[in-house]
Design a protein around this motif. Structure first.
Motif, PDB file in Angstrom:
ATOM      1  N   UNK A 126       0.839  -1.200   0.000  1.00 17.99           N
ATOM      2  CA  UNK A 126       0.000   0.000   0.000  1.00 17.99           C
ATOM      3  C   UNK A 126       0.870   1.245   0.000  1.00 17.99           C
ATOM      4  N   UNK A 127       0.361   2.241  -0.696  1.00 17.03           N
ATOM      5  CA  UNK A 127       1.007   3.550  -0.751  1.00 17.03           C
ATOM      6  C   UNK A 127      -0.059   4.612  -0.587  1.00 17.03           C
ATOM      7  N   UNK A 128       0.357   5.741  -0.123  1.00 11.83           N
ATOM      8  CA  UNK A 128      -0.543   6.873   0.071  1.00 11.83           C
ATOM      9  C   UNK A 128      -0.095   7.989  -0.858  1.00 11.83           C
ATOM     10  N   UNK A 129      -1.026   8.520  -1.634  1.00 18.74           N
ATOM     11  CA  UNK A 129      -0.734   9.656  -2.503  1.00 18.74           C
ATOM     12  C   UNK A 129      -1.470  10.863  -1.952  1.00 18.74           C
ATOM     13  N   UNK A 130      -0.761  11.940  -1.768  1.00 19.70           N
ATOM     14  CA  UNK A 130      -1.377  13.174  -1.319  1.00 19.70           C
ATOM     15  C   UNK A 130      -0.622  14.349  -1.930  1.00 19.70           C
ATOM     16  N   UNK A 135       3.788   8.063  -0.764  1.00 14.01           N
ATOM     17  CA  UNK A 135       4.447   7.548   0.443  1.00 14.01           C
ATOM     18  C   UNK A 135       4.109   6.067   0.583  1.00 14.01           C
ATOM     19  N   UNK A 136       5.142   5.218   0.554  1.00 16.18           N
ATOM     20  CA  UNK A 136       4.953   3.782   0.709  1.00 16.18           C
ATOM     21  C   UNK A 136       4.605   3.484   2.157  1.00 16.18           C
ATOM     22  N   UNK A 137       3.539   2.718   2.380  1.00 18.36           N
ATOM     23  CA  UNK A 137       3.096   2.406   3.733  1.00 18.36           C
ATOM     24  C   UNK A 137       3.549   1.035   4.204  1.00 18.36           C
ATOM     25  N   UNK A 157     -11.146   7.864  -2.669  1.00 16.59           N
ATOM     26  CA  UNK A 157     -10.124   6.836  -2.806  1.00 16.59           C
ATOM     27  C   UNK A 157     -10.062   6.348  -4.241  1.00 16.59           C
ATOM     28  N   UNK A 158      -8.852   6.018  -4.677  1.00 12.10           N
ATOM     29  CA  UNK A 158      -8.673   5.407  -5.984  1.00 12.10           C
ATOM     30  C   UNK A 158      -7.957   4.081  -5.824  1.00 12.10           C
ATOM     31  N   UNK A 159      -8.313   3.106  -6.648  1.00  8.42           N
ATOM     32  CA  UNK A 159      -7.699   1.789  -6.591  1.00  8.42           C
ATOM     33  C   UNK A 159      -6.985   1.495  -7.899  1.00  8.42           C
TER      34      UNK A 159
END
Length: 181
Positions: A126-130, A135-137, A157-159
């Motif tokens: 999982x990664x977070x985009x902002x 950012x790799x989680x 949210x996008x998948x």
């Protein structure tokens, strides 16, 4: 050829001390190098087994002592080096653990003699985009939960899978699960 086994006891479970001693005693006269995370080894009374950066060591197998949560944490640590993990269940929930305490020594003997198979499992990342920043989680063997914090608003949210955008969601949260989870 000498095997290297990394041991990860759940130090919050009192039963782990006795299981750890049984493991150390079992391998004492065998061609096996045991290691543990340095701080954990000191806390457990085995400072000679402690190593820094255990996830970067050359290890043949990881042993977790605890429940499924402990095993999942060990799998996350060792995933990048493709090191197989085996759980010793001393918890209440042990669906993923391979070894129960009464069979400990016989199962350790099988590990030592390569009398086991490795079950491949799907791992998700999982990664977070902002604001354009990624950012790799982390990696997960069971599931990834995405939920809103204290703010009472919908999440957007996008998948994507393998770089291909599949869909977008507006929701309070989403759980993405593997077959294990």
């Amino acid at each position: 050829m000498m095997k290297t086994i990394a041991i990860f006891p759940n130090i919050d479970k009192p039963e782990s001390a006795g299981v750890l001693k049984r493991i150390v005693d079992f391998f004492a006269d065998k061609e096996v190098r045991l290691m543990m995370p340095e701080a954990t080894a000191r806390l457990c009374g085995y400072p000679e087994l402690g190593v820094q950066g255990i996830g970067k060591q050359n290890v043949d197998i990881g042993l977790s002592i605890g429940g499924d949560g402990t095993l999942l944490g060990v799998c996350r640590q060792l995933y990048a080096k493709n090191i197989p993990c085996c759980g010793i269940n001393i918890g209440n929930v042990g669906f993923l653990a391979d070894i129960e305490v009464p069979e400990l020594e016989s199962r350790l003997g099988k590990l030592l003699n390569n009398q086991y198979y490795i079950e491949e499992r799907t791992v998700i990342s999982s990664s977070h985009y902002s604001r354009g920043q990624k950012r790799f989680l982390g990696h997960a063997l069971n599931d990834v939960v995405i939920c809103k914090g204290g703010v009472a608003r919908m999440l957007h949210l996008g998948l994507s899978v393998a770089g291909c955008r599949l869909t977008d969601y507006k929701a309070d949260g989403v759980i993405i699960s593997t077959a294990t989870g």
